[in-house]
Design a protein around this motif. Sequence first.
Motif: not given
Length: 431
Positions: A249-251, A330-338, A354-356
Amino acid sequence: MALAFRVLSLFLLVCTLRVFSEHSEHEHDLNGASEDLKYREPRYLLYDVNPGEGFNLRRDVYMRIAVLVRSLNEDGPWTLVLPPWSRLYHWRSRDVGPQERIPWSLFFDLDSLREFVPVMEFHEFLEVNKKNTIDEVYYLQHYKEGWDKWEEKMDKRPCITNPYDWNPESQHWYGWFFGYNDEVEALKMECISVMGHAGILKPFLLKNTSARSVMLDRAETVLHDRYGDAVFWQVRRSMRFSKQLRDIGDAFRAEFLDSTDAKDKTVVEKSWKNMKRKHGDALGGPYLAVHLRRADFVRVREKDVPSLKFAAKQLKDLAEKHSLNKIFVATDAPMDEYKLLKGYIGDSYEVFKFEPTKQMRKDFKDGGVAIIDQWICAHARLFVGTRESTFSFRIQDEREILGFNPDMTFNRLCHEKDKKCEQPTRWHIEY
């Protein structure tokens, strides 16, 4: 001569009595130490939570039981056995490998937890126990008849529902046991109807059972003993995320959000016991962070969750008000909603998520990715959450620990039809 002999005889008698006395006293001490040693053999308290509860509610239940175990340690040594993380509702990724039997050390700093109460992982308990059995399991339940008034009470009752199976051949009980259902069994299982705080269980555990290992199932049934007081905040402060997740997270903060602990005044002390921040000590990184809860909240909390378009409007207004041109989502929305939200916000602001990497997701699972999101949100100049979301609550806790101005922490998105738009209750840290 006779007098000299009598004096010598008396001297020898005194010496003999003294040696006998010292031997008897030493023997008494050894016996006492032996009894004390028996008493000092550690006992183990295990617990589990309703399978439907999410990650952040489970963190809250840990706090209740940790306070109970610390109280039990006033009378003898108890160790809290941490329940492995398995199959939570929000952990739906299918490409990260099995999300079960996950140790706490993946998510939390166990040395930090141990500064409040002795803890161990479940697999460590099995190794120490040298047998795959739990002596006694007590399934906590509410009273079948309900209640007319609140009162602290508990009674052994027939089980309203029973998730355990009795094997007449082995004379043992079988159940889920954190995903170890084919390997672990219980020697005894009973149901207890309970109404009250976690502390009500202490007399029972000390006086009604002498089992070396005791498990409390459905531990969320009991409440915090003292919500919001100094002890509550001690156990909360001890719940530090694992260093590896904080480092990720810091990086991300440093690379995309121009945010470091030194500049943001959010440096973390080696021990939580040495961190006693005042409101306003922390500045935070030059970005707005939002926790936008979607998924089932859109359906079950329709009146609390704004449309994406109205959420974007609120975020733009707040960013402009506080002169921030970066927004972390930060969201639990699907990518299309983001992507839709990002489009509504427009090009005047930089929007980040954040995309791991695939390897990160395999290594740290959905729970670890969620923690990284929380850690980044906790360091923002301004945070905005979702009403009644435990994910947002835990971020607010972190920001209290870091020393943020409450005005920059206790905020939420509102539905377009909510004219009052009441902001979150402010649970301030106590030392």
